[in-house]
Design a protein around this motif. Structure first.
Motif, PDB file in Angstrom:
ATOM      1  N   UNK A   1      -5.941  -6.839  -5.172  1.00 43.91           N
ATOM      2  CA  UNK A   1      -4.447  -6.571  -4.866  1.00 43.91           C
ATOM      3  C   UNK A   1      -3.826  -6.145  -5.897  1.00 43.91           C
ATOM      4  N   UNK A   2      -2.352  -5.945  -5.271  1.00 46.95           N
ATOM      5  CA  UNK A   2      -1.236  -5.191  -6.330  1.00 46.95           C
ATOM      6  C   UNK A   2      -0.902  -6.005  -7.043  1.00 46.95           C
ATOM      7  N   UNK A   3      -0.747  -5.410  -8.367  1.00 41.32           N
ATOM      8  CA  UNK A   3      -0.130  -5.963  -9.566  1.00 41.32           C
ATOM      9  C   UNK A   3       1.257  -5.586  -9.862  1.00 41.32           C
ATOM     10  N   UNK A   4       2.037  -6.644 -10.466  1.00 41.95           N
ATOM     11  CA  UNK A   4       3.722  -6.169 -10.547  1.00 41.95           C
ATOM     12  C   UNK A   4       3.724  -6.523 -12.157  1.00 41.95           C
ATOM     13  N   UNK A   5       4.457  -5.704 -12.727  1.00 35.44           N
ATOM     14  CA  UNK A   5       4.693  -5.982 -14.055  1.00 35.44           C
ATOM     15  C   UNK A   5       5.953  -6.002 -14.272  1.00 35.44           C
ATOM     16  N   UNK A   6       6.403  -7.100 -14.665  1.00 35.66           N
ATOM     17  CA  UNK A   6       8.145  -7.585 -14.637  1.00 35.66           C
ATOM     18  C   UNK A   6       8.508  -7.564 -16.248  1.00 35.66           C
ATOM     19  N   UNK A   7       9.014  -6.796 -17.050  1.00 35.13           N
ATOM     20  CA  UNK A   7       9.809  -6.770 -18.201  1.00 35.13           C
ATOM     21  C   UNK A   7      11.165  -6.870 -18.249  1.00 35.13           C
ATOM     22  N   UNK A   8      11.888  -8.119 -18.026  1.00 32.78           N
ATOM     23  CA  UNK A   8      13.315  -8.137 -17.797  1.00 32.78           C
ATOM     24  C   UNK A   8      13.962  -7.858 -19.297  1.00 32.78           C
ATOM     25  N   UNK A   9      13.272  -8.386 -20.411  1.00 30.61           N
ATOM     26  CA  UNK A   9      14.012  -8.039 -21.604  1.00 30.61           C
ATOM     27  C   UNK A   9      14.251  -6.554 -21.841  1.00 30.61           C
TER      28      UNK A   9
END
Length: 249
Positions: A76-84
């Motif tokens: 499945x798709x992978x989401x990488x979130x780096x808000x900092x």
């Protein structure tokens, strides 16, 4: 490190019992699988799993029976979130290639406890997919680029617990549950295709994550996905025949 429910393939491998090596005791044409009383039980299971990996990655058990293929293994798709760091990335349309070339290094089966341990050497794995990233502040999305991660000489160890399930007609089937997994990932190379030509300015977001941190995220994701996907395939196979067929007395 990455772990993969690959362990489940251990028993599914037994499904293709008739094609396993001569360590399997076969006293008549109707007896298939690995005899519970055989002193070579572990060897029989090992040979079955090895054959399954090498020749049934397409999911084809017999000319008329198929299960979900595992090489390539769709993820499945992978989401990488780096808000900092102000960006988010998506790694989608992913698939893993190379499981069919795995070598079974060690197998141990305890039918009394219904426990199975499996150690695999995976010489070469390729994880491919489309990668895109955007700035959370500027909402500037990058063009999709093909991202390939090549991993060499990885070792994975699994522990699976079995449980007997009965169908409404009373037939007993084995169901596997992957309880532990541990993968030592070998050397890797990240090839983002754009690195071989001009790198669009918006793709700077890919470089905002240190490569070591990025690989840690990939390992964590693969550990979860491999366990889930391979366990699913294993139980598909195990549902094709009664427990007694896999492990005759």
């Amino acid at each position: 490190m990455v772990s993969s429910g690959v362990c489940i393939l251990l028993l599914l491998a037994s499904l293709q019992l008739a094609l396993t090596a001569p360590t399997r005791r076969k006293q008549d044409s109707d007896v298939l699988g690995c005899s519970r009383s055989s002193p070579d039980l572990d060897d029989c299971v090992t040979n079955s799993i090895q054959h399954f990996f090498n020749f049934m990655a397409s999911g084809k058990i017999t000319p008329k029976i198929s299960v979900t293929p595992f090489d390539p293994l769709l993820l499945p798709n992978m989401t990488i979130s780096q808000e900092a760091k102000g960006f988010r990335a998506v790694y989608n349309n992913r698939y893993l290639i190379g499981l069919k070339n795995s070598f079974v290094q060690d197998t141990s089966l305890d039918l009394d406890k219904m426990e199975l341990t499996l150690t695999l050497l995976m010489p070469a794995l390729e994880l491919l997919g489309m990668y895109s990233a955007e700035s959370l502040e500027q909402h500037e999305e990058s063009e999709n680029s093909i991202l390939t991660i090549s991993i060499r000489s990885s070792t994975v160890k699994f522990l699976a617990k079995g449980e007997i399930k009965k169908t409404p007609t009373g037939v007993e089937h084995l169901q596997l549950n992957l309880t532990e997994s541990d993968l030592a990932m070998g050397p890797y190379v990240i090839n983002d295709l754009d690195h071989t030509t001009h790198i669009p300015q918006v793709n700077r977001h890919f470089n905002s994550i240190p490569r070591v941190d990025f690989i840690r995220l990939i390992e964590k994701d693969l550990r979860v996905q491999l366990s889930s996907r391979l366990q699913f395939v294993a139980n598909e196979v195990l549902a094709l025949a009664p427990f007694q067929r896999f492990f005759p007395v």
